[in-house]
Design a protein around this motif. Structure first.
Motif, mmCIF file in Angstrom:
data_model
loop_
_atom_site.group_PDB
_atom_site.id
_atom_site.type_symbol
_atom_site.label_atom_id
_atom_site.label_comp_id
_atom_site.label_asym_id
_atom_site.label_seq_id
_atom_site.Cartn_x
_atom_site.Cartn_y
_atom_site.Cartn_z
ATOM 1 N N UNK A 1 2.289 -4.982 17.426
ATOM 2 C CA UNK A 1 1.410 -3.992 17.406
ATOM 3 C C UNK A 1 2.117 -2.818 16.151
ATOM 4 N N UNK A 2 3.523 -2.926 15.948
ATOM 5 C CA UNK A 2 4.141 -2.111 15.037
ATOM 6 C C UNK A 2 3.678 -2.731 13.821
ATOM 7 N N UNK A 3 4.104 -4.085 13.590
ATOM 8 C CA UNK A 3 3.880 -4.721 12.228
ATOM 9 C C UNK A 3 2.593 -4.635 12.025
ATOM 10 N N UNK A 4 1.426 -4.864 12.720
ATOM 11 C CA UNK A 4 0.198 -4.671 12.651
ATOM 12 C C UNK A 4 -0.218 -3.352 12.147
ATOM 13 N N UNK A 5 0.408 -2.230 12.771
ATOM 14 C CA UNK A 5 0.176 -0.833 12.257
ATOM 15 C C UNK A 5 0.630 -0.510 10.793
ATOM 16 N N UNK A 6 1.837 -1.138 10.533
ATOM 17 C CA UNK A 6 2.290 -0.985 9.182
ATOM 18 C C UNK A 6 1.687 -1.640 8.124
ATOM 19 N N UNK A 7 1.145 -2.938 8.311
ATOM 20 C CA UNK A 7 0.145 -3.567 7.463
ATOM 21 C C UNK A 7 -1.289 -2.889 7.403
ATOM 22 N N UNK A 8 -1.745 -2.351 8.681
ATOM 23 C CA UNK A 8 -3.101 -1.842 8.324
ATOM 24 C C UNK A 8 -3.028 -0.337 7.581
ATOM 25 N N UNK A 9 -1.925 0.319 8.032
ATOM 26 C CA UNK A 9 -1.556 1.596 7.349
ATOM 27 C C UNK A 9 -1.625 1.384 5.846
ATOM 28 N N UNK A 10 -0.996 0.376 5.184
ATOM 29 C CA UNK A 10 -1.032 0.066 3.825
ATOM 30 C C UNK A 10 -2.295 -0.347 3.292
ATOM 31 N N UNK A 11 -3.002 -0.973 4.003
ATOM 32 C CA UNK A 11 -4.455 -1.177 3.474
ATOM 33 C C UNK A 11 -5.464 0.061 3.568
ATOM 34 N N UNK A 12 -4.992 0.856 4.629
ATOM 35 C CA UNK A 12 -5.820 2.045 4.680
ATOM 36 C C UNK A 12 -5.359 2.876 3.580
ATOM 37 N N UNK A 13 -4.344 2.980 3.125
ATOM 38 C CA UNK A 13 -4.026 3.808 1.838
ATOM 39 C C UNK A 13 -4.444 3.211 0.702
ATOM 40 N N UNK A 14 -4.366 1.762 0.445
ATOM 41 C CA UNK A 14 -4.999 0.948 -0.399
ATOM 42 C C UNK A 14 -6.607 1.645 -0.639
ATOM 43 N N UNK A 15 -7.097 1.639 0.455
ATOM 44 C CA UNK A 15 -8.510 1.990 0.452
ATOM 45 C C UNK A 15 -8.882 3.420 -0.326
ATOM 46 N N UNK A 16 -7.934 4.306 0.328
ATOM 47 C CA UNK A 16 -8.070 5.553 -0.101
ATOM 48 C C UNK A 16 -7.917 5.702 -1.732
ATOM 49 N N UNK A 17 -6.799 4.884 -2.136
ATOM 50 C CA UNK A 17 -6.586 5.024 -3.544
ATOM 51 C C UNK A 17 -7.775 4.352 -4.402
ATOM 52 N N UNK A 18 -8.213 3.427 -3.744
ATOM 53 C CA UNK A 18 -9.422 2.645 -4.437
ATOM 54 C C UNK A 18 -10.621 3.534 -4.647
ATOM 55 N N UNK A 19 -10.876 4.286 -3.571
ATOM 56 C CA UNK A 19 -12.033 5.230 -3.542
ATOM 57 C C UNK A 19 -11.652 6.230 -4.325
ATOM 58 N N UNK A 20 -10.574 6.808 -4.371
ATOM 59 C CA UNK A 20 -10.287 7.967 -5.122
ATOM 60 C C UNK A 20 -10.294 7.846 -6.915
ATOM 61 N N UNK A 21 -9.655 6.814 -7.141
ATOM 62 C CA UNK A 21 -9.448 6.566 -8.574
ATOM 63 C C UNK A 21 -10.643 5.462 -9.036
ATOM 64 N N UNK A 22 -11.282 4.911 -8.154
ATOM 65 C CA UNK A 22 -12.353 3.846 -8.486
ATOM 66 C C UNK A 22 -11.766 2.519 -9.248
ATOM 67 N N UNK A 23 -10.472 2.434 -9.345
ATOM 68 C CA UNK A 23 -10.097 1.422 -9.938
ATOM 69 C C UNK A 23 -9.251 0.576 -8.764
ATOM 70 N N UNK A 24 -9.765 -0.212 -8.183
ATOM 71 C CA UNK A 24 -8.970 -1.084 -7.176
ATOM 72 C C UNK A 24 -8.153 -2.084 -7.731
ATOM 73 N N UNK A 25 -8.659 -2.651 -8.949
ATOM 74 C CA UNK A 25 -7.890 -3.623 -9.638
ATOM 75 C C UNK A 25 -6.676 -3.160 -10.154
ATOM 76 N N UNK A 26 -6.725 -2.054 -10.418
ATOM 77 C CA UNK A 26 -5.434 -1.679 -11.269
ATOM 78 C C UNK A 26 -4.190 -1.455 -10.198
ATOM 79 N N UNK A 27 -4.487 -1.042 -8.732
ATOM 80 C CA UNK A 27 -3.526 -1.051 -7.791
ATOM 81 C C UNK A 27 -3.315 -2.539 -7.429
ATOM 82 N N UNK A 28 -4.337 -3.340 -7.496
ATOM 83 C CA UNK A 28 -4.050 -4.865 -7.223
ATOM 84 C C UNK A 28 -2.905 -5.373 -8.193
ATOM 85 N N UNK A 29 -3.004 -5.186 -9.413
ATOM 86 C CA UNK A 29 -2.344 -5.618 -10.529
ATOM 87 C C UNK A 29 -0.835 -5.372 -10.434
ATOM 88 N N UNK A 30 -0.734 -3.807 -9.773
ATOM 89 C CA UNK A 30 0.791 -3.334 -9.567
ATOM 90 C C UNK A 30 1.361 -3.916 -8.346
#
Length: 324
Positions: free
Chosen positions: A221-250
């Motif tokens: 459960x804890x490892x799933x939470x950590x992974x999903x939390x990172x993915x959720x923050x990735x989603x917010x970053x992609x939405x705000x910047x409209x550049x998901x590819x930039x974060x993927x490259x980093x």
């Protein structure tokens, strides 16, 4: 008493995992943010129930799960049975120490204690990204708004530290290898952590996890939470910047640098370097593919296809190539 508590915690965690699996099957795919919250709830509830029982509160859950009967059955069984259970619980506790406590302590000593300072590029990125958060209706409501500093280390890392005064740290090693677009993507991801509860939330869940160190269910459960939390923050970053590819490259760049095979690949062609299939690299793959799924109209199609091919390419040893 101790055996009953351990068994109750293990059974509650297993019930939570089964319930989450059933919910996914019934409701379909959930957003990473919603699924992370469900994992956090499933991680906390067993501790709450155990605490309620210890202080003399309602203990119907114990009767429902017949915890005392399980404990008596194990105590009266052959040494092989309770010995196997003891090995399982002790092994899970050892995994918690070896894979979660020790690495966290090492990272803090190795990187996060490096000197910190202001940087014009980081200051500008913080202002730009906060303005984009505001345009999307994302306002920091709890505690102080985060600040951002440069971390004087060559390791390409970034993170959110602090509770009372949250601070985004971006290392000099990462800053030197990203343009402003990628810097904004990194900043947006770290700010998303702050908007999602920050380190206070993570600290509480980590303490709850430590109370359940012997439980395999809590580990999952804890490892799933950590992974999903990172993915959720990735989603917010992609939405705000409209550049998901930039974060993927980093993410790919950081994963490449963190790979122990990077040094061995120094004589390889400069375009690629092999990354071994470890748990961290598997997490990176999931995050990158999630970002690629969030492509927007202003992503260059040829670049999307190129990075998709790089991420999907695998060899017989389950490694994949990453652009330098």
């Amino acid at each position: 008493m101790l055996v009953s508590l351990l068994l109750a915690n293990l059974l509650h965690g297993l019930v939570a995992l089964i319930w989450l699996a059933g919910l996914r099957r019934f409701a379909g795919p959930l957003s990473p943010r919603d699924e992370a919250r469900l994992c956090a709830l499933a991680l906390v509830l067993p501790v709450v129930l155990a605490g309620t029982g210890l202080i003399g509160g309602p203990h119907a859950y114990a009767s429902l799960l017949r915890v005392d009967d399980w404990a008596d059955a194990i105590a009266s069984s052959s040494p092989l049975v309770w010995g196997a259970l003891a090995v399982l619980l002790a092994g899970t506790a050892t995994i918690f120490v070896a894979q979660e406590v020790v690495p966290l302590w090492i990272r803090r000593r190795k990187h996060w204690r490096a000197p910190r300072g202001r940087d014009p590029r980081i200051d500008a990125a913080l202002v730009r990204v906060l303005q984009r958060f505001a345009k999307h209706g994302l306002v920091h409501r709890w505690g102080r708004a985060p600040r951002a500093l440069r971390l004087d280390t060559t390791a390409p890392i970034a993170g959110l530290v602090g509770i009372a005064e949250p601070t985004v740290l971006i290392s000099r090693g990462l800053l030197e290898h990203v343009d402003d677009e990628k810097l904004d993507a990194v900043m947006a991801h770290e700010l998303a952590h702050s908007f999602e509860g920050g380190n206070l939330k993570l600290l509480v869940l980590w303490l709850v996890r430590s109370l359940q160190a012997p439980s395999p269910a809590a580990l999952v459960l804890h490892r799933s939470f950590v992974q999903l939390q990172e993915e959720a923050c990735d989603a917010v970053a992609a939405r705000v910047t409209a550049r998901p590819l930039a974060l993927a490259e980093v993410l790919l760049f950081v994963a490449r640098h963190a790979s122990p095979s990077t040094k061995r690949a120094s004589s390889a062609p400069p375009a690629t370097v092999e990354i071994p299939d470890s748990s961290d690299q598997f997490s990176t793959r999931l995050r990158v593919r999630g970002l690629l799924d969030r492509q927007t109209e202003n992503i260059d199609a040829s670049a999307f296809v190129w990075v998709s091919a790089k991420v999907s390419a695998t060899k017989s040893d389950q490694s994949f190539s990453v652009p330098l």
